[in-house]
Motif scaffolding. Structure first.
Motif, PDB file in Angstrom:
ATOM      1  N   LYS A 162      45.957  48.772  50.706  1.00 41.42           N
ATOM      2  CA  LYS A 162      44.839  48.104  49.755  1.00 41.42           C
ATOM      3  C   LYS A 162      45.467  47.422  48.621  1.00 41.42           C
ATOM      4  CE  LYS A 162      44.395  52.297  47.024  1.00 41.42           C
ATOM      5  NZ  LYS A 162      43.583  53.417  46.523  1.00 41.42           N
ATOM      6  N   ASP A 163      44.833  46.599  47.860  1.00 42.05           N
ATOM      7  CA  ASP A 163      45.161  45.814  46.835  1.00 42.05           C
ATOM      8  C   ASP A 163      45.656  46.842  45.794  1.00 42.05           C
ATOM      9  OD1 ASP A 163      46.034  44.183  44.732  1.00 42.05           O
ATOM     10  OD2 ASP A 163      44.203  42.782  45.040  1.00 42.05           O
TER      11      ASP A 163
ATOM     12  N   ARG B 157      46.620  46.268  42.664  1.00 42.69           N
ATOM     13  CA  ARG B 157      46.620  45.983  41.329  1.00 42.69           C
ATOM     14  C   ARG B 157      45.456  46.363  40.473  1.00 42.69           C
ATOM     15  NH1 ARG B 157      45.483  39.767  41.949  1.00 42.69           N
ATOM     16  NH2 ARG B 157      44.561  40.543  43.650  1.00 42.69           N
TER      17      ARG B 157
ATOM     18  N   ASP C 271      41.662  43.109  36.866  1.00 45.49           N
ATOM     19  CA  ASP C 271      42.046  41.909  36.140  1.00 45.49           C
ATOM     20  C   ASP C 271      41.170  41.647  35.086  1.00 45.49           C
ATOM     21  OD1 ASP C 271      44.088  41.464  37.930  1.00 45.49           O
ATOM     22  OD2 ASP C 271      42.929  39.977  39.102  1.00 45.49           O
TER      23      ASP C 271
ATOM     24  N   GLY D 129      51.407  47.440  41.130  1.00 40.47           N
ATOM     25  CA  GLY D 129      50.526  46.676  42.218  1.00 40.47           C
ATOM     26  C   GLY D 129      50.779  45.038  41.985  1.00 40.47           C
ATOM     27  N   PHE D 130      51.238  44.561  41.142  1.00 37.31           N
ATOM     28  CA  PHE D 130      51.513  43.145  41.283  1.00 37.31           C
ATOM     29  C   PHE D 130      52.578  42.638  41.951  1.00 37.31           C
ATOM     30  CE2 PHE D 130      51.832  38.832  39.185  1.00 37.31           C
ATOM     31  CZ  PHE D 130      50.505  38.362  39.773  1.00 37.31           C
TER      32      PHE D 130
ATOM     33  N   PHE E  26      51.521  42.301  45.646  1.00 39.35           N
ATOM     34  CA  PHE E  26      50.830  41.272  45.674  1.00 39.35           C
ATOM     35  C   PHE E  26      51.668  39.876  45.915  1.00 39.35           C
ATOM     36  CE2 PHE E  26      48.949  37.719  43.324  1.00 39.35           C
ATOM     37  CZ  PHE E  26      47.569  37.523  44.230  1.00 39.35           C
TER      38      PHE E  26
ATOM     39  N   LYS F 237      53.294  39.651  49.170  1.00 35.60           N
ATOM     40  CA  LYS F 237      52.207  39.117  50.293  1.00 35.60           C
ATOM     41  C   LYS F 237      51.971  37.601  50.258  1.00 35.60           C
ATOM     42  CE  LYS F 237      48.909  42.584  49.816  1.00 35.60           C
ATOM     43  NZ  LYS F 237      47.952  43.194  49.681  1.00 35.60           N
ATOM     44  N   LYS F 238      51.976  37.234  48.846  1.00 35.46           N
ATOM     45  CA  LYS F 238      51.445  35.681  48.765  1.00 35.46           C
ATOM     46  C   LYS F 238      52.666  34.811  49.179  1.00 35.46           C
ATOM     47  CE  LYS F 238      50.637  32.667  44.977  1.00 35.46           C
ATOM     48  NZ  LYS F 238      50.071  32.354  43.610  1.00 35.46           N
TER      49      LYS F 238
END
Length: 116
Positions: A64-65, A67, A70, A81-82, A85, A88-89
């Motif tokens: 799961k995300d 992050r 926001d 969490g960032f 992210f 994955k980006k």
């Protein structure tokens, strides 16, 4: 190894970000009283692969995300969490498995990054 494989500097910086993010998470959370982490690299089909394995607590960072909201002001957000992210980006593919490695169950995370 990435440089020897012909990876441009921009991609090497992304590779370093992924390497650091995953290692810091494993070191910080996988074990209560220390443990081992294995890192292996390979190159195939114009992709550089980083593989991480540890026998720590099972944890799928892709589940799961992680992050935080926001919509909260920056000063009210909890850290965390960032990094995953961004991994994955920036990476071509990221895969997690919980499988038997060296006779025991292990976290196995693979990251693939384009050599271009």
């Amino acid at each position: 190894m990435a440089e020897a494989a012909g990876m441009p500097q921009k991609q090497q910086l992304r590779l370093e970000l992924g390497l650091e993010e995953i290692l810091v998470n494993i070191i910080s959370y996988a074990y209560d009283e220390g443990g081992k982490v294995w890192v292996r690299t390979s190159v195939a089909d114009q992709l550089f692969c980083l593989e991480f394995a540890d026998h720590g607590k099972p944890f799928d960072p892709l589940q799961k995300d992680l992050r935080h909201d926001d919509n909260l002001p920056l000063e009210e957000r909890e850290p965390g969490g960032f990094g995953i992210f961004l991994v994955k980006k920036y990476f071509h593919a990221v895969e997690y498995k919980y499988e038997e490695i060296a006779g025991a169950m292990a976290n196995h995370l693979s990251l693939w990054l384009s050599l271009q």
